[in-house]
Design a protein around this motif. Structure first.
Motif, mmCIF file in Angstrom:
data_model
loop_
_atom_site.group_PDB
_atom_site.id
_atom_site.type_symbol
_atom_site.label_atom_id
_atom_site.label_comp_id
_atom_site.label_asym_id
_atom_site.label_seq_id
_atom_site.Cartn_x
_atom_site.Cartn_y
_atom_site.Cartn_z
ATOM 1 N N VAL A 152 24.439 11.799 24.954
ATOM 2 C CA VAL A 152 24.770 10.389 25.175
ATOM 3 C C VAL A 152 24.843 10.110 26.669
ATOM 4 N N SER A 153 24.724 8.822 27.025
ATOM 5 C CA SER A 153 24.876 8.415 28.419
ATOM 6 C C SER A 153 25.140 6.920 28.481
ATOM 7 N N CYS A 154 25.704 6.491 29.598
ATOM 8 C CA CYS A 154 25.748 5.070 29.963
ATOM 9 C C CYS A 154 26.512 4.181 28.992
ATOM 10 N N SER A 155 27.830 4.332 29.037
ATOM 11 C CA SER A 155 28.704 3.511 28.203
ATOM 12 C C SER A 155 29.491 2.561 29.107
ATOM 13 N N HIS A 156 28.983 1.351 29.253
ATOM 14 C CA HIS A 156 29.696 0.347 30.051
ATOM 15 C C HIS A 156 30.639 -0.411 29.136
ATOM 16 N N TRP A 157 31.930 -0.233 29.390
ATOM 17 C CA TRP A 157 32.988 -0.854 28.569
ATOM 18 C C TRP A 157 32.749 -2.349 28.386
ATOM 19 N N GLU A 158 32.376 -3.017 29.483
ATOM 20 C CA GLU A 158 32.290 -4.481 29.448
ATOM 21 C C GLU A 158 31.119 -4.994 28.621
ATOM 22 N N ARG A 159 30.174 -4.109 28.297
ATOM 23 C CA ARG A 159 28.987 -4.543 27.559
ATOM 24 C C ARG A 159 29.088 -4.325 26.053
ATOM 25 N N GLY A 160 30.227 -3.807 25.568
ATOM 26 C CA GLY A 160 30.349 -3.733 24.108
ATOM 27 C C GLY A 160 31.147 -2.540 23.628
ATOM 28 N N TYR A 161 31.108 -2.369 22.321
ATOM 29 C CA TYR A 161 31.856 -1.297 21.666
ATOM 30 C C TYR A 161 31.037 -0.013 21.616
ATOM 31 N N PHE A 162 31.761 1.101 21.504
ATOM 32 C CA PHE A 162 31.127 2.416 21.570
ATOM 33 C C PHE A 162 30.765 2.945 20.180
ATOM 34 N N PHE A 444 13.039 14.481 26.628
ATOM 35 C CA PHE A 444 13.625 13.403 25.833
ATOM 36 C C PHE A 444 14.721 12.734 26.662
ATOM 37 N N VAL A 445 14.674 11.413 26.727
ATOM 38 C CA VAL A 445 15.723 10.650 27.405
ATOM 39 C C VAL A 445 16.341 9.714 26.377
ATOM 40 N N GLY A 446 17.676 9.642 26.382
ATOM 41 C CA GLY A 446 18.374 8.818 25.403
ATOM 42 C C GLY A 446 18.708 7.438 25.926
ATOM 43 N N SER A 447 18.774 6.486 25.022
ATOM 44 C CA SER A 447 19.200 5.136 25.392
ATOM 45 C C SER A 447 20.688 5.127 25.741
ATOM 46 N N SER A 448 21.143 4.000 26.266
ATOM 47 C CA SER A 448 22.553 3.848 26.624
ATOM 48 C C SER A 448 23.408 3.631 25.382
ATOM 49 N N VAL A 449 24.689 3.939 25.543
ATOM 50 C CA VAL A 449 25.674 3.629 24.500
ATOM 51 C C VAL A 449 25.891 2.117 24.427
ATOM 52 N N THR A 450 25.993 1.459 25.591
ATOM 53 C CA THR A 450 26.130 -0.008 25.610
ATOM 54 C C THR A 450 25.347 -0.687 26.739
ATOM 55 N N SER A 451 25.079 0.005 27.844
ATOM 56 C CA SER A 451 24.537 -0.659 29.041
ATOM 57 C C SER A 451 23.177 -1.299 28.772
ATOM 58 N N ASP A 452 22.912 -2.396 29.483
ATOM 59 C CA ASP A 452 21.669 -3.155 29.260
ATOM 60 C C ASP A 452 20.432 -2.336 29.593
ATOM 61 N N GLY A 453 19.438 -2.394 28.727
ATOM 62 C CA GLY A 453 18.182 -1.700 28.961
ATOM 63 C C GLY A 453 17.279 -2.485 29.888
ATOM 64 N N PRO A 454 16.276 -1.807 30.468
ATOM 65 C CA PRO A 454 15.295 -2.505 31.302
ATOM 66 C C PRO A 454 14.406 -3.403 30.428
ATOM 67 N N PRO A 455 13.764 -4.418 31.037
ATOM 68 C CA PRO A 455 12.969 -5.386 30.255
ATOM 69 C C PRO A 455 11.804 -4.700 29.521
#
Ligand code: FE
Ligand code: CA
Length: 524
Positions: A152-162, A444-455
């Motif tokens: 896992v990676s990239c869990s920004h609290w302000e962007r949502g739940y885990f 393999f690279v994983g998506s974020s837990v909550t942080s915004d993805g690139p366009p």
């Protein structure tokens, strides 16, 4: 250990249920209010065949403004390790002092246990009991037993739940890897439209800022559930300190090196305090040893890297002096300069040695970033170039690393990464600029837990320039789960329905198999 019907798994499930009931449902944990000291849950990590670290931090007031969690004097803490989830068969126990020096965090290095099996642990202090956590020793050195892993990676609290953490916990992994941006130092402006749940404070700079940021994240029930369900191995990326920092250089050229090193020391100390790390990682001022190896029997060797602390200064710094990552023209000579290093010379030598000596069937390089080269366009100027903050800013180091893999004929190398908030499967070629050169490793690279993805659309347009990228998707948040056997690595990209929904459900976006002796993933 895979296999849904094995009785060990059933015990595991009971352990998780116990831990979850304690941390989420127990009226004691909630209604006892400020006096209950185990508000941040428990964790275990860095397992060996005979033990692991168990962690907690006593913080009856997790957000006390002085960063001390509502405590000042030293507190004795009892700990117990049991061979059953009900904590009736105690196999090890002891007492440690939780002191203000480490914000009343407790790190116990438990040893003398049996290899390759689950254990449960619990703390007691200030008249209260912690939730029960489940850990697991690694298999004995020659074992080829299979493993269920997650990263896992990239869990920004302000962007949502885990929710990603909750669903990974439910998969009952044997070992979980946190690959960076476990917290975010930076907070969104209140009027940015980005704040789904607020940090309640601005950008972290001081020790109390960082302590309280970790404490806030640790109150999350999904994060607590994941830590209580499995041992973990953590490394960091930039946001544990500051966006795009490199070694002693802030992204902001107005912050002098000496000042930034003070901030780094505060951030590293808080990181140590909140992670289940061994004493070898106790920070010394602004320095902290985080890169390390972990052997999982003979099945896998994990080479855990530190991509931030020892870097050369950011490449291709523009006239305004900004040290932020940006898309630099491919012609910028810094990108390829052989005197530049991402890992630092000592870590590079250590990694080369770790490759040379590995007897493992699989070699997983667990680190913070996308490793593959990526020709991309600046999102505003549309100019083609390379992202300076990633491995493309340190190409010579990447070449040395891949050459080392080739030279030592490293068995089945697979890179794991995060940071880019999107799923990637790539082929790493011996010559990064020649797609006809042999494939040396799988990534393999994983998506974020909550942080915004690139366009998504903009990135899809650059894929024809990057034929070594086999899969990309930035539209969903999630995690990666891996079923590892001697004869097969099965990687699942798992996605949650919505980070703004605390009850988000999960599904598999895409799965890949890697076969021994053949670098490169096969899409299922
Ligand atoms: Fe991130
Ligand atoms: Ca990052």
């Amino acid at each position: 250990m895979s296999g849904a019907v094995d009785p060990g798994r059933r015990r595991v499930l009971t352990g998780l249920a116990v831990a979850t009931a304690f941390s989420i449902l127990s009226p004691f944990a909630r209604s006892a209010g400020v006096d209950y000291p185990f508000t941040l849950g428990v964790a275990s990590g860095d397992p060996l065949p005979d033990g692991f670290v168990i962690w907690t931090r006593l913080a009856p007031v997790f957000n006390a403004v002085d960063g001390r969690g509502g405590l000042s004097r030293a507190v004795p803490v009892r700990w117990r390790v049991a061979s059953d989830a009900a904590m009736t068969r105690i196999v090890k126990q002891g007492e440690v002092m939780a002191t203000a020096r480490f914000a009343h965090a407790v790190h116990v290095e438990v040893a003398g246990l049996e290899a390759g099996r689950p254990y449960w642990y619990q703390f007691e202090g200030l008249g209260a009991q912690s939730p029960v956590g489940q850990s697991r020793t690694t298999p004995q050195v020659h074992a080829l037993a299979s493993a269920r892993l997650g990263f896992v990676s990239c869990s920004h609290w302000e962007r949502g739940y885990f929710s990603a953490y909750r669903h990974l916990a439910a998969e009952q992994p044997d070992l979980v890897f946190f690959l960076g941006d476990y917290i975010y130092d930076s907070s969104y402006a209140a009027d940015s439209g980005k704040v789904f749940r607020s940090h309640g404070s601005g950008n972290a700079v001081s020790l109390s800022d960082y302590r309280n940021r970790y404490a806030l994240y640790k109150t999350d029930p999904d994060l607590q559930a994941l830590h209580a369900a499995a041992p973990s191995v953590a490394t960091w990326d930039d946001h544990e300190v500051q966006n795009d920092y490199a070694n002693r250089w802030s992204q902001d050229p107005k912050i002098a090196v000496a000042q930034f090193l003070k901030q780094r020391a505060a951030a590293y100390q808080a990181y140590y305090e909140h992670m289940p790390l061994r004493a070898s990682s106790v920070p010394k001022g602004p320095d902290m040893r985080l890169y390390r190896r972990l052997d999982y029997g003979r099945l896998a060797r994990f080479h855990v890297l530190d991509g931030r602390q020892y870097r050369s200064e950011q490449p291709c710094i523009p006239a305004n002096g900004s040290h932020q990552g940006h898309v630099a023209a491919n012609t910028c000579s810094d990108l390829r300069a052989p005197g530049r290093t991402m890992l630092g010379w000592q870590q590079e030598a250590w990694l080369d040695q770790g490759f040379a000596q590995s007897k493992a069937q699989w070699n997983v390089i667990a680190q913070d970033l996308l490793v593959a080269p990526l020709t991309q366009r600046d999102l505003t100027s549309h100019k083609v170039g390379r992202w300076t903050d990633g491995w493309d800013g340190y190409m010579a180091n990447r070449s040395r690393m891949l050459a080392s893999i080739e030279r030592h004929r490293l068995s089945n190398p697979v890179f794991w990464g995060g940071d880019i908030h999107s799923f990637w499967t790539t082929d790493l070629h011996a010559d990064a600029n020649n797609p006809d050169s042999p494939i040396v490793a799988t990534e393999f690279v994983g998506s974020s837990v909550t942080s915004d993805g690139p366009p998504y659309d903009a990135f899809m347009q650059i894929m024809p320039l990057n034929p070594h990228v086999k899969f990309f998707d930035s539209r969903q948040r999630g995690y990666v789960s891996v079923e590892l056997e001697a004869s097969k690595m099965l990687t699942n990209f798992r996605v949650i329905t919505d980070p703004r929904d605390p009850a988000a459900t999960v599904s598999t976006l895409k799965s890949f198999v890697v076969e021994p002796g053949r670098a490169g993933a096969i899409a299922l």
